[in-house]
Enzyme design. Sequence first.
Site, PDB file in Angstrom:
ATOM      1  N   HIS A 190       2.810  71.290  66.390  1.00 56.13           N
ATOM      2  CA  HIS A 190       2.292  70.081  65.738  1.00 56.13           C
ATOM      3  C   HIS A 190       3.040  68.877  66.318  1.00 56.13           C
ATOM      4  O   HIS A 190       4.206  68.998  66.696  1.00 56.13           O
ATOM      5  CB  HIS A 190       2.586  70.224  64.241  1.00 56.13           C
ATOM      6  CG  HIS A 190       1.962  69.200  63.359  1.00 56.13           C
ATOM      7  ND1 HIS A 190       2.443  67.920  63.237  1.00 56.13           N
ATOM      8  CD2 HIS A 190       0.888  69.273  62.531  1.00 56.13           C
ATOM      9  CE1 HIS A 190       1.707  67.252  62.356  1.00 56.13           C
ATOM     10  NE2 HIS A 190       0.753  68.043  61.914  1.00 56.13           N
ATOM     11  N   ASP A 210       9.453  75.504  62.050  1.00 53.98           N
ATOM     12  CA  ASP A 210       8.554  74.657  61.267  1.00 53.98           C
ATOM     13  C   ASP A 210       7.663  75.581  60.430  1.00 53.98           C
ATOM     14  O   ASP A 210       6.772  76.235  60.955  1.00 53.98           O
ATOM     15  CB  ASP A 210       7.739  73.795  62.239  1.00 53.98           C
ATOM     16  CG  ASP A 210       6.576  73.073  61.563  1.00 53.98           C
ATOM     17  OD1 ASP A 210       6.336  73.285  60.360  1.00 53.98           O
ATOM     18  OD2 ASP A 210       5.898  72.300  62.264  1.00 53.98           O
ATOM     19  N   GLN A 228       2.945  75.602  57.870  1.00 49.33           N
ATOM     20  CA  GLN A 228       1.732  76.408  57.664  1.00 49.33           C
ATOM     21  C   GLN A 228       2.048  77.809  57.160  1.00 49.33           C
ATOM     22  O   GLN A 228       1.149  78.521  56.739  1.00 49.33           O
ATOM     23  CB  GLN A 228       0.937  76.534  58.977  1.00 49.33           C
ATOM     24  CG  GLN A 228       0.286  75.254  59.443  1.00 49.33           C
ATOM     25  CD  GLN A 228      -0.809  74.754  58.510  1.00 49.33           C
ATOM     26  OE1 GLN A 228      -1.417  75.513  57.764  1.00 49.33           O
ATOM     27  NE2 GLN A 228      -1.058  73.462  58.546  1.00 49.33           N
ATOM     28  N   LYS A 266       1.383  71.355  51.228  1.00 52.76           N
ATOM     29  CA  LYS A 266       0.635  72.457  51.843  1.00 52.76           C
ATOM     30  C   LYS A 266       0.859  73.770  51.101  1.00 52.76           C
ATOM     31  O   LYS A 266       0.358  74.806  51.504  1.00 52.76           O
ATOM     32  CB  LYS A 266       1.010  72.586  53.313  1.00 52.76           C
ATOM     33  CG  LYS A 266       0.468  71.399  54.117  1.00 52.76           C
ATOM     34  CD  LYS A 266       0.714  71.524  55.581  1.00 52.76           C
ATOM     35  CE  LYS A 266       0.128  70.293  56.285  1.00 52.76           C
ATOM     36  NZ  LYS A 266       0.476  70.270  57.707  1.00 52.76           N
ATOM     37  N   CYS A 309      -3.443  66.936  65.060  1.00 52.16           N
ATOM     38  CA  CYS A 309      -2.036  66.634  65.367  1.00 52.16           C
ATOM     39  C   CYS A 309      -1.427  67.667  66.301  1.00 52.16           C
ATOM     40  O   CYS A 309      -0.252  68.015  66.171  1.00 52.16           O
ATOM     41  CB  CYS A 309      -1.189  66.537  64.101  1.00 52.16           C
ATOM     42  SG  CYS A 309      -1.719  65.247  62.989  1.00 52.16           S
TER      43      CYS A 309
HETATM   44  C1  LIG Z   1       1.164  69.590  58.428  1.00 43.39           C
HETATM   45  C2  LIG Z   1       2.134  70.090  59.439  1.00 43.39           C
HETATM   46  C3  LIG Z   1       3.264  69.341  59.787  1.00 43.39           C
HETATM   47  C4  LIG Z   1       3.531  67.976  59.206  1.00 43.39           C
HETATM   48  O1  LIG Z   1       3.667  68.038  57.835  1.00 43.39           O
HETATM   49  P1  LIG Z   1       3.718  66.700  56.960  1.00 43.39           P
HETATM   50  O2  LIG Z   1       3.534  67.197  55.579  1.00 43.39           O
HETATM   51  O3  LIG Z   1       2.575  65.839  57.433  1.00 43.39           O
HETATM   52  O4  LIG Z   1       5.040  66.080  57.208  1.00 43.39           O
HETATM   53  C5  LIG Z   1       4.126  69.876  60.703  1.00 43.39           C
HETATM   54  N1  LIG Z   1       3.912  71.077  61.256  1.00 43.39           N
HETATM   55  C6  LIG Z   1       2.843  71.826  60.960  1.00 43.39           C
HETATM   56  C7  LIG Z   1       2.681  73.171  61.594  1.00 43.39           C
HETATM   57  C8  LIG Z   1       1.914  71.358  60.048  1.00 43.39           C
HETATM   58  O5  LIG Z   1       0.838  72.094  59.746  1.00 43.39           O
END
Ligand SMILES: *Cc1c(COP(=O)(O)O)cnc(C)c1O
Length: 409
Positions: free
Chosen positions: A128, A205, A208, A231, A369
């Site tokens: 992302h 990260d 997801q 999320k 993104c």
């Molecule tokens: C949505 C997402 C982000 C960013 O998250 P925010 O809530 O917009 O800060 C980063 N990495 C992944 C894999 C995402 O799906």
Amino acid sequence: MTTPDVGFSPEAARRDIPILHRTVNGHPLVWLDNGATTQKPRQVIEALTAFYACANSNIHRGAHTMAREATEMYEAGRATVARFLGAPSPESIVFVRGTTEAINLVAQSWGRADLGPGDDILVPVLEHHANIVPWQRVAEQTRARVVPVPLRPDGSIDQDAYADLLSMRTRLVVISHASNVLGTVPPVREMTALAHRYQARVLVDGAQAVAHFPVDVTDLDADFYTFSGHKIYAPTGIGALYAKPEILEAMAPWQAGGNMIESVSFDRTTYAPVPHRFEAGTGHISGVAGLLAALDWLTAFDRTAVADYETRLTAYAQQALAQVPGLELLGPAAGRIGVLTFTLPGHTPGEIADRLDGDGIAVRAGHHCAQPALAHYGLDSAARASLALYNTREEVDRLVASLLELQAA
Ligand SMILES: *Cc1c(COP(=O)(O)O)cnc(C)c1O
């Protein structure tokens, strides 16, 4: 709540989520934009209302009952996040706005101090933008280098290339625990162990991942782990950063101000202990109440049963989408989460999303993104349906029926 011995039924979750019962353009809503944000259970909405109706106070400062109660709730939220992630202690959890802020915190605090000229930051192509751009910025600031790790055609990270790119120059490896555009779940544990052989740090990260399968940062041996509340059925504007205690302890503050100090004078200012040192200013206190409620809601289900259900639903959706003539699913790697990004010849992603919206079905269209991941497939945009525990086969059938009608028109 579900009875564990009968597994998991999405109806149990749907009953708790008011918004899933509204209509859009005259049709019952089908929310397939969970990769962008998830819908909120009544328990989360009620936690926010209850906080403002009965418990609103700033925390840590102010020696009165409600400040103490708010502080206890906030710290209980931290302990819940720590347990949820398998972290060794609540002190290893920093509250942030979300994944983006967590990664910027690590880049600007840890990265600014620990990266230097000639150091490599390995970044898989599927990341992302939130896990690419902060590293590009800190690389400019420290004269380190961002090195992309290539993908295979099926959307998995090329593990041979990764092993070749690792060296004693590698200071940091960043990996998403699940891709928001391809659904890929990389072998994070193995990749982390390999990076550690070179004394590199690893940031995972989890934006997801956390909503879809149980995560244990200790088992992964991740140095940093990040996620966003919104999320995982919690409010926007709240998320968490996990860092190994010894790493967090050695990191300099990022933002400065109230709440993060021990004492201030014009001669000498000292900082609060971790994790408060990283939480300058008034945080999203009600957001923590919502996050706490969301994690309690999710973990009251049998999470293995939820993950099994989502895996079966994803397989069903993959098969159903394959019936749409010409539809191409990006990154068919096995062991994915329910993120289904696709193209349909003759229709732009924007047209697809519009058409589905007319039928009450929310999907995302655009670059998600993750422009480098799409560029890997020669695309700059695609449509994406992303699943959550409350989605059903009937909803997948409605998606496919709308796409077939669009294709026939
Ligand atoms: C949505 C997402 C982000 C960013 O998250 P925010 O809530 O917009 O800060 C980063 N990495 C992944 C894999 C995402 O799906």
